[in-house]
Motif scaffolding. Structure first.
Motif, short mmCIF file in Angstrom:
data_model
loop_
_atom_site.label_atom_id
_atom_site.label_comp_id
_atom_site.label_asym_id
_atom_site.label_seq_id
_atom_site.Cartn_x
_atom_site.Cartn_y
_atom_site.Cartn_z
N THR A 1 -5.00 -3.48 -1.55
CA THR A 1 -5.11 -4.10 -0.23
C THR A 1 -6.08 -5.29 -0.26
OG1 THR A 1 -4.49 -2.11 0.95
CG2 THR A 1 -5.88 -3.67 2.15
N PRO B 1 -3.22 1.46 4.10
CA PRO B 1 -3.87 0.35 3.37
C PRO B 1 -5.22 0.76 2.76
CG PRO B 1 -2.96 -0.45 5.42
CD PRO B 1 -2.76 1.04 5.43
N ALA C 1 0.82 -1.22 0.00
CA ALA C 1 0.00 0.00 0.00
C ALA C 1 0.86 1.28 0.00
CB ALA C 1 -0.92 -0.02 1.22
#
Ligand code: CLF
Ligand code: SF4
Length: 297
Positions: free
Chosen positions: A101, A94, A35
């Motif tokens: 994700t 995230p 991320a």
């Protein structure tokens, strides 16, 4: 401490090294760094490093594609039998990278279904993500909550990215704080185990964190993790807080003791990197680079 919990909760934290202090001697976690983007700016963050939400700014993580992440998890699971939890904690936020994700969580669940899934977020995009988190069987969520007061927030967060624009100062902090609290409430409603991380920043939120602790406890957070600001100029954490010092160990301990009256406090956090692998405090990520995994059986 574990025996005071209801059986179902005990079962869910039994092998989670962060949510249960007892578990951290026996079980390992790993993070996959999938991320990259973030939707806020923390003064203590330097984006060249991993997110200080959850992780120690140190060495830049090798950014993984979801499929590579799932391959890495399978390789680590095969080599580290204590592995029980896979978390996504950066290097950005995230939930600011939802496609990456959730694609990663889906692939991991298909390939290594016995591992627990965990996520750590600044909370800005959390309320809207709660349904998806439940759908993907994420059972453990961490929100980094450094304040409830937007005036203090303005000293920590120069801006948040909200509805396609940058919102600065107090107004931005206010939005972040509202989203964090709403996210916490929704997660608790859905039966999620929520840990709150707070970064202790001397002179900024040190006097305020007992109030944060009380408030998140009242909303049903399971655990509060008070972490020290890492202020080492070579790590870039002076980015927007010129001259800011880290708390002394005694200050951190005093705050933990003060908050411990209200709720379970995590004292064994190791401020892991966004690509940490192994037992807490141990980092075996160098053994599991993409290059090395490619040659593993
Ligand atoms: Fe990772 Fe965080 Fe999940 Fe743990 S770490 S996403 S809850 S599996 Fe743990 Fe590391 Fe401290 Fe985080 S020791 S930084 S609290
Ligand atoms: Fe940096 Fe994490 Fe803050 Fe985003 S949430 S600005 S990645 S410390």
């Amino acid at each position: 401490a574990l025996d005071r919990l209801p059986a179902a909760t005990r079962e869910r934290v039994r092998n989670h090294p962060c949510f249960s202090e007892d578990a951290h001697q026996h079980y390992a976690r790993m993070h996959v760094a999938v991320a990259p983007a973030c939707n806020i700016q923390c003064h203590y963050c330097n984006r060249k490093y991993d997110c200080a939400n959850e992780s120690r700014p140190g060495v830049v993580s090798e950014l993984l594609e979801p499929q590579q992440a799932a391959d890495k998890v399978a390789a680590v699971a095969a080599h580290i039998p204590q592995l029980s939890v896979v978390g996504i904690a950066g290097p950005g936020d995230p939930l600011a990278n939802p496609e990456r994700t959730f694609a990663t969580f889906r692939l991991i669940a298909e390939r290594t279904p016995d591992l627990r899934l965990c996520v750590s977020t600044n909370g800005l995009a959390l309320p809207e993500a709660v349904d998806t988190l439940c759908r993907y069987n994420i059972e453990h969520v961490t929100i980094t909550i450094n304040c409830l007061d937007p005036d203090i927030g303005a000293e920590i967060y120069p801006w948040v990215f909200w509805n396609n624009r940058r919102v600065r100062g107090r107004k931005g902090a206010e939005i972040l704080i509202e989203q964090q609290q709403l996210g916490l409430e929704r997660l608790v409603e859905r039966g999620m185990l929520v840990k709150v991380n707070s970064v202790l920043i001397p002179g900024v939120n040190d006097q305020h964190l007992t109030e944060v602790s009380r408030a998140v406890k009242a909303k049903g957070a399971f655990l509060h993790n008070l972490m020290p600001l890492i202020a080492e100029p070579e790590h870039g954490t002076f980015y927007g807080l010129m001259g800011q010092r880290a708390p002394r160990a005694s200050e951190l301990r005093a705050l933990q003791t003060e908050c411990a009256g209200d709720m379970a406090i995590m004292r064994h956090c190791k401020q892991c990197r966004a690509d940490a692998v192994g037992m807490l405090g141990e980092d075996r990520s160098a053994e599991f680079t993409l290059e090395r995994i490619a040659t593993m059986e």
